[in-house]
Design an enzyme around this catalytic site. Structure first.
Site: not given
Ligand code: GLA
Length: 514
Positions: A266, A328
């Protein structure tokens, strides 16, 4: 310049001392500089503060910086730090009684628990680490994994970082006992919240809630499942736990040694180190892609950088099996609808082994209706998206199970030829989507994005199924109602509920539905 108030304070102190009264001589601290807020289980965030009198301004650092504001009044610090994407901006509140360069502080997230931590002055380089060299861009070989979109479960949507080793084991148990593993769900992915600081040799470790990451992997494997882990090219993952910055090869080897089969990687705080340009993104992701391939262990590589730099055009080159195409998802119709239908612009990119990932499923988390969740699952299947459940598998309603474990819908997602989805027609809020399937068959989704039930239809001959066969040989089945649909007349028409879908499989000749 000495102000009138300062003179009065000095006079009062002198007067008290002359009278023999003990006084606390309080000097206003200057918080200008870089600060680290850390919590005991391994999460950190960095703040860059500028103080002028009692007013504090600054930036949240170590991720996409956001302006913050606050006050220091009589030694009491109050900071308000916005975070999250513009569409869902929220405010974190830090509070502390300032005492030197390291003191106890709290952080309150909206609707979240009050976190007790420590604020500590740090160097510029700790808060904003230097950019590391990135590899020359090249096309990494295909790792041969994920010939169909990965299926599994991930901890984030339901638990955020409020989970532990025991919960992950219970999810593995539930994936088997619920029957999910039988219909294709395989990966149990541990998202943000497992890592702690590095040990003295620089090795990444699990935190108190994840004392033995290898034992956890062994347990999940003992259930016949595979296990995934989570990290970042930046120093921290999004919520502040340890990332892989500067330790990419070492971490890939650690994950492989522990027995992990999947890495979600990520971007998070890497945005404070590198540019979010295609070149830097691809370089940083290639670096870990190379490191994973070097381990020799088959590890599905899942990129999470929210679609930056049109990742669908280069993700496969960086060694990825899937790449997030969006910020997200949340458990609301507006979020799922917006994200899901935005994918229609990039349906030509996924290939066996390399998939668009419109984010994990929210089915079963309670924020949408049954029709909305059927749309979610049905659309993700039509899109050839990874089916990564994000709910609590230990307590699923019959309806949730019927959605997540609809084998006819899963078969569309997992169709081996993975032909792209086509938009057949758009009328108002109604969209008819068609996906050619292996053999002489197509999946047809009549999606009603509107707020009222709508009558929707398509012509049988628009499916171009066996041009010479004639209508009579077509067979059609409603995959949510589990019943055959008569193929009569020129068209199929149905009343589709608000935010719902009618999903059909239409095949020429005999086809056995499961
Ligand atoms: C980002 C990702 C999510 C999750 C969060 C964890 O927002 O897009 O899917 O993994 O981080 O903090």
């Amino acid at each position: 310049m000495i102000t009138k108030i300062a003179w009065m304070k000095a006079l009062a102190v002198a007067w008290a001392l002359w009278l023999g009264i003990p006084v606390m001589v309080w000097a206003q601290a200057d918080l200008t500089g870089y600060w680290k807020f850390s919590v005991p289980n391994g999460g950190v965030s960095f703040l860059e503060l500028k103080q002028s009198g009692e007013t504090i301004t600054g930036m949240g650092r170590g991720g996409p910086g956001r302006p913050l504001t606050g006050t220091l009044h009589n030694g009491k610090l109050h900071l308000e730090a916005p975070f999250g994407p513009a569409s869902a901006r929220r405010i974190l509140i830090y509070e502390a009684v300032v005492a030197g360069d390291k003191f106890a502080a709290t952080r309150q997230a909206p609707e979240g628990e009050l976190v007790q931590g420590t604020l500590e002055r740090v160097s510029h380089d700790e808060a904003i680490p230097p950019r590391l060299p990135l590899p020359d861009l090249r096309d990494l070989p295909d790792n041969g994994l994920a010939r169909t979109p990965p299926m599994g479960w991930n901890s984030w949507n339901k638990f955020h970082d409020h989970f532990d080793d025991a919960i992950v084991r219970q999810m593995a148990d539930a994936m088997v006992s619920s029957g999910m593993s039988k219909v294709g769900y395989t990966y149990i992915v541990v998202d943000e919240g497992w890592s702690s600081y590095r040990d003295k040799n620089g090795k990444i470790t699990g935190n108190a809630r994840f004392p033995d990451m290898k034992a956890l992997a062994d347990y999940v494997h003992s259930k016949g499942l595979k296990i995934g882990i989570y990290s970042s090219p930046g120093p921290q993952v999004c919520g502040g736990y340890q990332g892989s910055y500067g330790h990419e090869e070492e971490d890939a080897k650690t994950f492989a040694d522990w027995g992990y089969d999947y890495l979600k990687y990520d971007w998070c705080s890497a945005s404070g180190v590198y540019q979010s340009t295609r070149a830097d993104l691809q370089g940083a992701y290639q670096k870990m892609g190379e490191a994973l391939q070097k381990t020799g262990r088959p590890i599905v590589y899942s990129l999470c950088e929210y679609g930056l730099g049109d990742v669908w055009t280069w993700g496969a080159k960086a060694g990825a099996n899937l790449w997030r195409t969006t910020f997200d998802i949340s458990d609301h119709w507006e979020s799922m609808d917006r994200i899901g239908f935005a994918q229609l612009d990039i349906t030509q990119y996924p290939q066996p082994g390399h998939w668009n990932d419109p984010d994990m499923l929210e089915v079963g988390n309670g924020g949408m209706t049954g029709d909305e969740y059927r749309t979610h699952m049905g659309l993700w299947a039509m899109l050839r998206a990874a089916l990564i459940a994000g709910n609590d598998l230990r307590e699923m309603t019959e309806e949730t199970k019927s959605i997540l474990m609809n084998t006819d819908v899963i078969a569309i997602d997992q169709d081996p030829e993975a032909k792209p989805l086509q938009v057949q027609s758009v009328e108002g809020k109604g969209e008819v989507l068609v996906r050619p399937l292996t053999g002489e068959a197509v999946a047809v989704g009549l999606f009603n994005r509107g707020d009222q039930p709508a009558e929707m239809s398509f012509r049988w001959d628009s499916l171009h199924l066996g041009a010479n066969l004639g209508n009579k040989t077509l067979k059609a089945r409603d995959l949510w109602k589990h019943e055959d649909v008569p193929v009569t007349g020129d068209s199929f028409t149905a009343t589709v509920p608000k935010h719902g879908v009618v999903l059909l499989r239409v095949a020429a000749g005999a086809f056995r539905f499961r």
